[in-house]
Design a protein around this motif. Structure first.
Motif, mmCIF file in Angstrom:
data_model
loop_
_atom_site.group_PDB
_atom_site.id
_atom_site.type_symbol
_atom_site.label_atom_id
_atom_site.label_comp_id
_atom_site.label_asym_id
_atom_site.label_seq_id
_atom_site.Cartn_x
_atom_site.Cartn_y
_atom_site.Cartn_z
ATOM 1 N N ARG A 80 36.431 40.629 33.782
ATOM 2 C CA ARG A 80 36.522 42.069 33.523
ATOM 3 C C ARG A 80 37.933 42.587 33.745
ATOM 4 N NH1 ARG A 80 31.620 45.007 33.461
ATOM 5 N NH2 ARG A 80 32.749 46.943 33.414
ATOM 6 N N LYS A 81 38.798 41.719 34.234
ATOM 7 C CA LYS A 81 40.173 42.108 34.543
ATOM 8 C C LYS A 81 40.198 43.359 35.404
ATOM 9 C CE LYS A 81 42.354 40.130 30.454
ATOM 10 N NZ LYS A 81 41.189 39.698 29.648
ATOM 11 N N TRP A 133 41.208 52.065 33.179
ATOM 12 C CA TRP A 133 40.910 52.352 34.583
ATOM 13 C C TRP A 133 41.993 51.800 35.486
ATOM 14 C CZ3 TRP A 133 37.529 55.958 35.001
ATOM 15 C CH2 TRP A 133 36.521 56.074 34.053
ATOM 16 N N LEU B 81 27.351 44.615 50.356
ATOM 17 C CA LEU B 81 26.910 45.913 49.831
ATOM 18 C C LEU B 81 26.023 46.605 50.853
ATOM 19 C CD1 LEU B 81 25.902 45.140 46.136
ATOM 20 C CD2 LEU B 81 28.060 45.994 46.989
ATOM 21 N N GLU B 85 24.016 51.066 48.193
ATOM 22 C CA GLU B 85 24.700 50.496 47.040
ATOM 23 C C GLU B 85 23.816 49.473 46.333
ATOM 24 O OE1 GLU B 85 29.131 51.063 48.996
ATOM 25 O OE2 GLU B 85 28.042 49.186 49.210
ATOM 26 N N VAL B 89 22.380 49.365 42.398
ATOM 27 C CA VAL B 89 22.442 48.224 41.492
ATOM 28 C C VAL B 89 21.052 47.826 41.017
ATOM 29 C CG1 VAL B 89 23.080 45.802 41.308
ATOM 30 C CG2 VAL B 89 24.584 47.385 42.481
ATOM 31 N N ASP B 116 26.255 42.057 33.745
ATOM 32 C CA ASP B 116 26.945 43.333 33.657
ATOM 33 C C ASP B 116 27.866 43.535 34.849
ATOM 34 O OD1 ASP B 116 25.627 46.508 32.488
ATOM 35 O OD2 ASP B 116 27.643 45.706 32.588
ATOM 36 N N ILE B 117 27.293 43.267 36.039
ATOM 37 C CA ILE B 117 28.086 43.427 37.260
ATOM 38 C C ILE B 117 29.301 42.515 37.211
ATOM 39 C CG2 ILE B 117 28.111 43.034 39.760
ATOM 40 C CD1 ILE B 117 25.099 43.692 39.691
ATOM 41 N N LEU B 118 29.075 41.307 36.724
ATOM 42 C CA LEU B 118 30.151 40.324 36.732
ATOM 43 C C LEU B 118 31.092 40.506 35.562
ATOM 44 C CD1 LEU B 118 27.811 37.465 37.724
ATOM 45 C CD2 LEU B 118 29.435 38.664 39.179
ATOM 46 N N GLY B 119 30.709 41.372 34.672
ATOM 47 C CA GLY B 119 31.683 41.773 33.669
ATOM 48 C C GLY B 119 31.620 41.101 32.328
ATOM 49 N N PHE B 120 30.574 40.332 32.026
ATOM 50 C CA PHE B 120 30.579 39.830 30.662
ATOM 51 C C PHE B 120 29.616 40.557 29.737
ATOM 52 C CE2 PHE B 120 27.612 36.592 32.230
ATOM 53 C CZ PHE B 120 28.143 36.295 33.458
ATOM 54 N N LYS B 122 28.046 44.896 29.074
ATOM 55 C CA LYS B 122 28.251 46.277 29.536
ATOM 56 C C LYS B 122 27.016 47.064 29.126
ATOM 57 C CE LYS B 122 30.485 49.470 31.495
ATOM 58 N NZ LYS B 122 29.173 49.787 32.076
ATOM 59 N N THR B 127 28.349 50.000 36.387
ATOM 60 C CA THR B 127 29.083 48.768 36.671
ATOM 61 C C THR B 127 30.509 48.796 36.126
ATOM 62 O OG1 THR B 127 28.217 47.800 34.676
ATOM 63 C CG2 THR B 127 27.029 47.342 36.718
ATOM 64 N N ARG B 128 31.070 49.984 36.045
ATOM 65 C CA ARG B 128 32.419 50.129 35.525
ATOM 66 C C ARG B 128 33.430 49.203 36.240
ATOM 67 N NH1 ARG B 128 33.862 55.530 37.217
ATOM 68 N NH2 ARG B 128 32.683 56.248 35.442
ATOM 69 N N SER B 129 34.276 48.584 35.463
ATOM 70 C CA SER B 129 35.335 47.797 36.084
ATOM 71 C C SER B 129 36.667 48.410 35.703
ATOM 72 C CB SER B 129 35.276 46.340 35.632
ATOM 73 O OG SER B 129 36.247 46.109 34.653
ATOM 74 N N VAL B 130 37.685 48.081 36.443
ATOM 75 C CA VAL B 130 38.944 48.771 36.224
ATOM 76 C C VAL B 130 40.094 47.817 36.000
ATOM 77 C CG1 VAL B 130 38.258 50.685 37.654
ATOM 78 C CG2 VAL B 130 39.521 48.793 38.623
ATOM 79 N N ARG B 131 41.176 48.367 35.514
ATOM 80 C CA ARG B 131 42.406 47.635 35.365
ATOM 81 C C ARG B 131 43.420 48.071 36.379
ATOM 82 N NH1 ARG B 131 45.479 46.730 30.209
ATOM 83 N NH2 ARG B 131 44.878 48.767 29.447
#
Lengths: 313, 131
Positions: A80-81, A133, B81, B85, B89, B116-120, B122, B127-131
């Motif tokens: 997810r970077k 984000w 968690l 939290e 989830v 979703d949590i792990l990011g593959f 959505k 479960t938003r992920s950030v940069r």
């Protein structure tokens, strides 16, 4: 009708000039006009590691020595970077910091900064439909110049107008937290945020640190049943029965109808070898439990333990 | 072979269930959390157990490794968690479509939640992920 929509459009234009919430703080005499925490360390982010970098900044600011690289396996998700908000809070706790989410308003950020606490914020530097984000750490502000400074990405002193900051922060629903040493409390916000932070802290950071943190909170909000229970429980776990008994005595006098306070006091008294007093407290607790079956069975367990102790003697 | 696999996963699930039920406060002391909000507490452990159990699945573990996440690390993360939290989830589980082969659907749902949590994927907004 047309006039109406013109007025509406004009109103939108106006609101685009200064972000909502900014004027409220710049004209509020309650806040110091400017403050900057210049001593805050800086960890430039590598690749997409803004989460670990921001967290390392916030933790090192309270003398928790940890590098972004150490935090990567705890909060970073390669595919997810990025890092999840919940994990940022959990990782701060794991490293012994009390992580308290602050009120979703600019005023709360300013209050924390002027009290010496850096604020870790989540921003969307992109647009709502094309999000970018980002985690950063607010370290200073100037209300006269309407500016705010952050340790952000590869910038040691990233300057933003208060309006731009407010808009990018609003897209994360004003998500922000402060990481504190046990014994410190946030400058903004009420007792609820501190309680929910403390309960999770008690689980992750261990009883010794938790009892220090609870003691500080119980001092600021005297007579709070949850805080006194937390203080008593964590002191009990560390073996400090004197403090635990004091906490539960205060709880029973402030909340004479709390079955929990009397039950836990009974357990502490038993640990101190005061069997008679323990028995009295436990019986009082059972009386107060009323029709609550879960409580009743928990208190019964206390009474069983007291009886077992008496027989052993 | 299949039987052994099944036996192993049953054992794994059981052991996780039991570790999940261990309380942190000993003796007959009533926990701070119970005082604060008695409703969320009991749910929290169950939610966490659900998530951890799904994390132990072989296919999920393989997916984790393929995504560069150490499965043990993932379990540690779930353990860190809070009940609240974990509830967030796992709360989506309640909205899983009912009817038909419920077990299978719930399982798919769980895996989706995890991916979703792990990011593959959505699927869920939280479960938003950030940069």
């Amino acid at each position: 009708m047309i006039l109406k929509s013109f007025i509406l459009a004009f109103a939108f234009l106006l609101s685009a000039c200064v972000a909502t919430g900014v004027r409220e703080v710049t004209q509020n005499p309650q806040f110091p006009r400017q403050h900057e925490l210049t001593e805050t360390p800086f960890f430039p982010q590598e690749l997409y590691h803004c989460g670990p970098a921001a967290l390392a900044t916030a933790l090192n600011a309270i003398d928790v020595k940890v590098s972004p690289d150490q935090l990567v396996p705890e909060v970073y998700i390669p595919s997810r970077k990025g890092s999840l908000q919940i994990e940022m809070l959990a990782a701060a706790r794991r490293h012994g910091a009390l992580a308290v989410k602050i009120e979703p308003e600019l005023g709360a950020v300013l209050k924390e900064i002027s009290a010496g606490n850096v604020v870790l914020v989540m921003q969307n530097l992109g647009l709502s439909w094309a999000p970018s984000w980002h985690y950063a750490v607010v370290v200073g502000y100037d209300l006269d110049k309407e500016l705010i400074w952050l340790r952000s990405g590869t910038f040691e002193r990233f300057e933003m107008s208060l309006s731009a900051f407010q808009r990018t922060w609003a897209r994360s629903k004003y998500w922000a937290f402060v990481a504190l040493k046990p014994g410190d409390l946030p400058a903004s916000g009420g007792v609820e945020a501190v309680i929910s932070a403390l309960i999770t802290y008690e689980k992750n950071a261990g009883a010794a640190k938790a009892s220090v943190a609870y003691a500080a909170a119980a001092k600021r909000w005297p007579g709070n049943l949850v805080l006194l229970t937390g203080l008593g429980n964590s002191a009990y776990v560390t073996g400090d029965f004197t403090s635990a008994a004091a906490a539960f005595r205060e709880a029973t006098s402030a909340h004479p109808d709390s079955a929990v306070a009397h039950n836990n006091l009974a357990n502490v008294q038993l640990a101190q070898g005061e069997v008679k007093a323990a028995k009295l407290s436990a019986e009082k607790a059972l009386q107060l439990a009323g029709g609550d079956q879960k409580l009743q069975s928990q208190i019964q367990k206390t009474i069983d333990e007291i009886n077992a102790y008496s027989i052993k003697k | 072979m299949n039987f052994v696999k099944r036996l192993f996963s049953a054992f794994l699930a059981a052991s996780i269930l039991f570790t999940g039920s261990i309380q942190t406060v000993q003796a007959a002391m009533i926990s701070t959390e119970q005082v604060a909000e008695s409703s969320i507490t009991s749910q929290g452990n169950q939610d966490r157990t659900l998530i951890v159990a799904a994390l132990s699945r072989e296919d999920v573990q393989a997916a984790l490794v393929a995504r560069g996440i150490d499965p043990a690390q993932a379990q540690d993360r779930v353990a860190a968690l809070t009940d609240e939290e974990a509830s967030v989830v796992a709360s989506q589980l309640d909205t899983a479509p009912a009817g038909g082969i419920i077990g299978a659907i719930v399982l798919i749902f769980l895996v989706l939640l995890l991916t979703d949590i792990l990011g593959f994927t959505k699927i869920f907004p939280f479960t938003r992920s950030v940069r």
